[in-house]
Design an enzyme around this catalytic site. Structure first.
Site, short mmCIF file in Angstrom:
data_model
loop_
_atom_site.label_atom_id
_atom_site.label_comp_id
_atom_site.label_asym_id
_atom_site.label_seq_id
_atom_site.Cartn_x
_atom_site.Cartn_y
_atom_site.Cartn_z
N HIS A 195 -8.85 1.41 -1.12
CA HIS A 195 -8.39 0.86 -2.06
C HIS A 195 -9.73 0.07 -2.36
O HIS A 195 -9.62 -0.97 -3.14
CB HIS A 195 -7.03 -0.72 -1.51
CG HIS A 195 -5.49 -0.26 -1.68
ND1 HIS A 195 -4.73 0.28 -1.77
CD2 HIS A 195 -4.84 -0.39 -0.04
CE1 HIS A 195 -3.64 0.34 -1.13
NE2 HIS A 195 -3.56 0.37 -0.79
N SER A 241 0.68 -1.36 0.06
CA SER A 241 0.16 -0.46 -0.11
C SER A 241 0.58 0.81 -0.14
O SER A 241 1.60 1.77 -1.09
CB SER A 241 -0.51 -0.05 1.35
OG SER A 241 -2.09 0.49 1.37
#
Length: 305
Positions: free
Chosen positions: A190, A86
């Site tokens: 996300h 991430s």
């Protein structure tokens, strides 16, 4: 072959930066970064409480700064590949020479602010599912309207969505899932809920002048290595609203012949996944400067190999 990796949001804990600031030159470097991005990184990394550093706009630059600081303390390292989970992908982009440290921190500051704004639109969150089979779990999540936002391998998937959807998951776990653990994040990262942040980050990315990676850069999107700096940045922008496929990153580490993996500060999460998914690969997490000597020895062994 050595892989250098950087963790994502949720790895931060109160005071975790304190011992790192005692290293020569570290406090000055962090002060310069703080001035550049308008955020007191030293304060948040040493004195702020868990709620303060849970704030997306704070946590993300803090994690990138810690990763860069701890990697610099290792000395001259040329890993066989780099990757980040991430927000850790921005740290990895700096490792690979795609962005310099200031550019990486400027980008992550804008990313954190944009994602915090997007998270404020709807009450959302993320939960880790422990156990279960992806072939069973993913359809179950989609039935509940949730997104498998992180497919981490080693039997771990992170679901993201509204608080109501996550509550429904608690009451209706997929077959084989032992526990559902709420994560210390401020939104459904996300996922489609982050679409406004993608647009804001794309604007910020126009100010960048990325270089091509000096070492193989493994992308969260699909586990593939990326050859150009322009594509690295394009993927950094898009991954805000797309699932993290860390499982595919680890498959690529295998294919590249990884024999050791070092996770920069605040390490522990990715080495834990690697221990289960990459048997035979030596792992080391940088948690405090006390871990540096062992890491340097590991680097020397694999550089010689």
């Amino acid at each position: 072959m050595l892989v250098l990796v950087a963790p994502g949001q949720g790895a931060q804990t109160p005071g975790f930066l304190t011992p790192w600031l005692e290293l020569p030159g570290a406090a000055d470097r962090v002060a310069a970064w703080s001035d550049a991005i308008g955020l007191d990184l030293a304060h948040y990394g040493t004195q702020a409480d868990a709620d303060a550093i849970r704030d997306t706009a704070v946590a993300q630059p803090l994690l990138v700064a810690a990763g860069l600081l701890s990697a610099a303390a290792l000395g001259d390292v040329r890993p066989g590949a780099v990757a980040g989970h991430s927000v850790g992908e921005i740290t990895a982009a700096a490792f690979a020479g795609v962005l310099d440290d200031t550019a990486a921190l400027t980008l992550v500051r804008r990313r954190g602010l944009a994602m915090a704004d997007a998270a404020a639109i709807t009450e959302t969150g993320m939960s880790a599912l422990l156990g279960g089979d992806p072939e069973t779990t993913v359809p179950h999540l989609e039935k509940l309207g949730l997104t498998p936002a992180n497919v981490n391998g080693a039997g771990q998937i992170v679901a993201a969505g509204t608080l109501e959807q996550l509550a429904a998951l608690e009451a209706d776990k997929p077959e084989g899932v032992r526990r559902v653990v709420a994560l210390k994040v401020a939104g459904a990262f996300h996922t489609e809920h982050m679409a406004p942040a993608v647009e804001a980050l794309a604007k910020a990315a126009r100010d960048l002048t990325p270089a091509d990676p000096r070492v193989p850069y493994v992308s969260n999107r699909d586990g593939r290595t990326v050859a150009t700096g322009a594509e690295v940045v394009e993927r950094l922008v898009g991954q805000v609203a797309n699932p993290v496929r860390w499982d595919l990153c680890m498959e690529t580490f295998k294919e590249l012949g990884a024999t050791a993996l070092i996770e920069v500060c605040p390490g522990g999460t990715l080495t834990g996944l690697a221990k289960r998914a990459l048997p035979g690969v030596t792992t080391l997490a940088l948690k405090t400067p006390d871990d540096l000597d062992a890491a340097r020895e590991l680097i020397a062994e694999h550089s010689a190999a």
